[in-house]
Every structure is written in structure tokens, then in C-alpha cells.
Design an enzyme around this catalytic site. Structure first.
Site, PDB file in Angstrom:
ATOM      1  N   ARG A  99       0.819  -1.215   0.000  1.00  0.00           N
ATOM      2  CA  ARG A  99       0.000   0.000   0.000  1.00  0.00           C
ATOM      3  C   ARG A  99       0.855   1.269   0.000  1.00  0.00           C
ATOM      4  O   ARG A  99       0.367   2.336  -0.308  1.00  0.00           O
ATOM      5  CB  ARG A  99      -0.976  -0.018   1.175  1.00  0.00           C
ATOM      6  CG  ARG A  99      -2.095  -1.033   0.949  1.00  0.00           C
ATOM      7  CD  ARG A  99      -3.086  -1.075   2.081  1.00  0.00           C
ATOM      8  NE  ARG A  99      -2.551  -1.727   3.256  1.00  0.00           N
ATOM      9  CZ  ARG A  99      -3.215  -1.888   4.402  1.00  0.00           C
ATOM     10  NH1 ARG A  99      -4.442  -1.428   4.495  1.00  0.00           N
ATOM     11  NH2 ARG A  99      -2.674  -2.508   5.425  1.00  0.00           N
ATOM     12  N   HIS A 133      -1.590  -4.899  -4.328  1.00  0.00           N
ATOM     13  CA  HIS A 133      -2.490  -3.773  -4.076  1.00  0.00           C
ATOM     14  C   HIS A 133      -2.659  -2.919  -5.338  1.00  0.00           C
ATOM     15  O   HIS A 133      -3.753  -2.445  -5.625  1.00  0.00           O
ATOM     16  CB  HIS A 133      -1.960  -2.940  -2.912  1.00  0.00           C
ATOM     17  CG  HIS A 133      -2.719  -1.682  -2.705  1.00  0.00           C
ATOM     18  ND1 HIS A 133      -4.045  -1.684  -2.333  1.00  0.00           N
ATOM     19  CD2 HIS A 133      -2.359  -0.388  -2.855  1.00  0.00           C
ATOM     20  CE1 HIS A 133      -4.463  -0.419  -2.244  1.00  0.00           C
ATOM     21  NE2 HIS A 133      -3.466   0.371  -2.562  1.00  0.00           N
ATOM     22  N   ASP A 172     -13.893   1.499  -2.969  1.00  0.00           N
ATOM     23  CA  ASP A 172     -13.214   2.784  -3.203  1.00  0.00           C
ATOM     24  C   ASP A 172     -12.798   2.832  -4.668  1.00  0.00           C
ATOM     25  O   ASP A 172     -12.840   1.817  -5.367  1.00  0.00           O
ATOM     26  CB  ASP A 172     -12.019   2.998  -2.257  1.00  0.00           C
ATOM     27  CG  ASP A 172     -10.991   1.873  -2.328  1.00  0.00           C
ATOM     28  OD1 ASP A 172     -10.827   1.279  -3.413  1.00  0.00           O
ATOM     29  OD2 ASP A 172     -10.361   1.586  -1.294  1.00  0.00           O
ATOM     30  N   LYS A 195     -14.642   6.610  -0.964  1.00  0.00           N
ATOM     31  CA  LYS A 195     -14.086   6.426   0.390  1.00  0.00           C
ATOM     32  C   LYS A 195     -13.130   7.568   0.710  1.00  0.00           C
ATOM     33  O   LYS A 195     -12.367   8.002  -0.145  1.00  0.00           O
ATOM     34  CB  LYS A 195     -13.327   5.095   0.436  1.00  0.00           C
ATOM     35  CG  LYS A 195     -12.532   4.870   1.711  1.00  0.00           C
ATOM     36  CD  LYS A 195     -11.960   3.472   1.770  1.00  0.00           C
ATOM     37  CE  LYS A 195     -10.487   3.428   1.430  1.00  0.00           C
ATOM     38  NZ  LYS A 195      -9.896   2.092   1.550  1.00  0.00           N
ATOM     39  N   THR A 226      -8.442  -3.355   9.032  1.00  0.00           N
ATOM     40  CA  THR A 226      -9.307  -2.858  10.113  1.00  0.00           C
ATOM     41  C   THR A 226     -10.781  -3.088   9.792  1.00  0.00           C
ATOM     42  O   THR A 226     -11.647  -2.775  10.608  1.00  0.00           O
ATOM     43  CB  THR A 226      -9.106  -1.351  10.328  1.00  0.00           C
ATOM     44  OG1 THR A 226      -9.604  -0.653   9.176  1.00  0.00           O
ATOM     45  CG2 THR A 226      -7.648  -0.997  10.551  1.00  0.00           C
TER      46      THR A 226
END
Ligand code: R5P
Length: 317
Positions: A99, A133, A172, A195, A226
Site C-alpha cells: 500500500r 495492491h 473505493d 471512500k 481494520t
């Protein structure tokens, strides 16, 4: 590079169960490697068999704890190189630090590039990974990379869940391309949620683009940590009349707070994921895990035999 003679699969300590399943798929045992650490925390690696002229595949997802798992992988690569393996393939079912792939703020690193440099410099000749990612990370490596997708493995189960009335939802804008690809394979509609990440643990979803009323929705993403992204998207889908909501992620790396958030979000009926990283909790049966060991095993077999890997990207109906 010397010509490789035989195939060997070695496991780091991140995910020995997956490594064993891959070795079983290949019909070979896991290679013998001693992994330990000294009292001061330094890692030590020793191959306990001859690896000279081997086609060595070192399996290590750099999931939690990412720094330990990465360092162990680097040391394994170094040990294999110094033991004269003919070819070393680092197999990262999950590529940690992905990320951090761009400078989106002043004075920040591009850690995904740093990790790519470290793996290459340690002596890897090629990489196998899955659902990076962002696709651009492939370009951080100047050695060959086989980038696999979890979709062919997840689609049959998702097809059963959504039937012919599904909508695939990108939680997103960054995951829109992945969601569209799932949508094509599921012959489903497409929607996207906007998002805004407030900080590392909090996200807010504000707008929905697309029609989800009375539809069976599948939120797709490369990973969950999360669970903020998935849960925020689920809330907005529910508010817009979705009939049922599922989530599908390639890498399930739920933190403690992520587990609590998912447990407190009954809107998501099931989280469908893979065993690319160890799954520590099934959240009372709400997580469905589908193994990517055959996919990774087949990729390894084909690379060893010099065959095409791209046919693994297609779905068998
Ligand atoms: C971010 O762009 C990724 O694709 C995921 O959406 C994100 O990392 C998920 O993290 P979390 O579960 O912490 O919201």
C-alpha cells in the site's frame, strides 16, 4: 545462471500450512530448512540438504509481522544463493508494504519499491505473488514476476452466492478495476462507493454510484485489515436497499479491531477469502476460506517446466 535440475519448495515461518499444501499439490515433500532466531532476535537460516543446482521456491507471505517475515525471506534467499541454488523464486502469496506504493504526501517513502529492491538485491531470480495492491508494483521489479489472481479460485463460490442478480461493488475508486473484473466473471452489475480515509484505522464512505436496491451485492477488495473499508461500504449499501451483502477479499489480515468491527456489522453476511495468509478466526462461521494452494502449486509447476502461467488466470465453469 546454472541450469536447474530439480524442484525444491521451502517454507518460511509465516505460513507453513500453506507451504505444506503447495508441496503436497506438487507431490513432493517440503525441503528441509532450519529457521530459528538468536536470543537477541536476529534470524538464522540453514538449508539442511543440498540445494546446489536446485530450482528453489521459497514461500513466505510478508503478512503480520511483516518486518520479521520479510527479513526471514531475505535471509533465506541469501542462504540459497550462497548454497548455489540454480534459480531462486520468492513466492509471496501476499506482498506486504504494497500500500506504500507512491508519494502521496511530502517526505514519505515508497516502501513497496524498497521491499522490491531488497528482495532483488538478496538474490531472488523471480517472484510469484498474488493480487498486488496495485498492478504498477510489478514495475518495481526488474526480474520476472508472475502475478496471480485469486478470482479464479473465489468465483465459483461467489457465483453460488449471487446467482444471476448480483452487483459487484468497489469500496473505493482504487479497487474499481478489480471489481469490474469480478463483475464480468459473475455477469453482475457494478457499483462504486467513494471512500475517504480519515486515518490508518478510520474510513468514511460517503457516496454510492450505481443501483443496488434489492440486489445481492459483493464488495471486492485486495485486502481487509481494520475492516473499516468493507463495513463503511456495507452500511451505505444497506442504506440504499441492498438485499444481501457479501464481501470478497484476497488477503484477510483482520486486526483485533477489524474482527470486532466485522462482528458488529451483521450487514456483511459472509466474508469470502483465501488462505494466502493464515486465517486465525472464522468469526463464528462468517468467514469462508478457499485455498489458493492448488493455484500457487500449479504456477510453481509450470514455471519449473517452462510452461505458460497465464492460462491460470481463466475461470473454469
Ligand atoms: C486500500 O486502498 C485497500 O485496497 C483496502 O481497501 C484497504 O487497505 C483495506 O483496509 P481496511 O480494512 O483497514 O479499511
Amino acid at each position: 545462471m546454472e541450469e536447474a535440475e530439480h524442484i525444491c519448495v521451502y517454507s518460511g515461518s509465516a505460513h507453513p500450512e500453506l507451504s505444506l499444501q503447495i508441496a503436497n499439490y506438487l507431490g513432493i515433500g517440503l525441503g528441509k530448512v532450519h529457521l530459528t532466531h538468536f536470543p537477541d532476535g536476529e534470524y538464522f537460516v540453514q538449508f539442511e540438504e543440498n540445494v546446489r543446482r536446485a530450482d528453489a521456491f521459497l514461500i513466505q507471505p510478508t503478512c503480520k509481522p511483516p518486518n520479521d517475515n520479510l527479513m526471514e525471506l531475505l535471509i533465506m534467499i541469501d542462504a540459497a544463493r550462497r548454497a548455489s541454488a540454480a534459480r531462486i523464486t520468492a513466492v509471496l502469496p501476499y506482498f506486504g508494504y504494497a500500500r506504500q506504493d507512491r508519494k502521496d504526501k511530502p517526505r514519505v517513502p515508497i516502501t513497496a519499491k524498497l521491499v522490491a529492491n531488497l528482495i532483488t538485491e538478496a538474490g531472488a531470480d523471480r517472484i510469484i505473488t498474488m493480487d498486488l495492491h496495485s498492478q504498477q508494483i510489478q514495475g518495481f521489479f526488474d526480474i520476472p514476476m508472475d502475478h496471480l489472481y485469486a478470482r479464479p479460485v473465489l468465483i465459483p463460490h461467489l457465483k453460488k452466492l449471487v446467482g444471476s442478480d448480483g452487483v459487484v461493488v468497489a469500496p473505493d475508486s482504487g479497487s474499481a478495476k478489480m471489481a469490474m473484473s469480478y463483475g464480468d466473471l459473475l455477469e453482475a452489475g457494478f457499483a462504486v462507493v467513494t471512500k475517504r480515509r480519515i486515518n490508518a484505522t478510520t474510513v468514511a464512505s460517503s457516496h454510492l454510484v450505481g443501483e443496488v436496491k434489492d440486489k445481492i451485492c459483493v464488495i471486492t477488495d485486495d485486502l481487509t485489515s481494520t475492516a473499516g473499508t468493507l463495513c463503511a461500504a456495507a452500511k451505505i449499501l444497506k442504506a440504499n436497499g441492498a438485499a444481501k451483502i457479501y464481501a470478497a477479499v484476497s488477503h484477510c489480515m483482520l486486526s483485533e479491531s477489524g474482527k470486532e468491527k466485522l462482528l458488529a456489522t451483521p450487514e456483511i453476511e459472509q466474508l469470502v477469502t483465501t488462505d494466502a495468509v493464515p486465517i486465525v478466526d472464522d468469526l463464528g462461521g462468517r468467514i469462508k476460506v478457499i485455498s489458493v494452494a492448488p493455484l500457487l502449486g500449479e504456477a510453481i509447476r509450470r514455471i519449473h517446466e517452462g510452461k505458460s502461467v497465464s492460462s491460470l488466470f481463466y475461470i473454469k465453469h
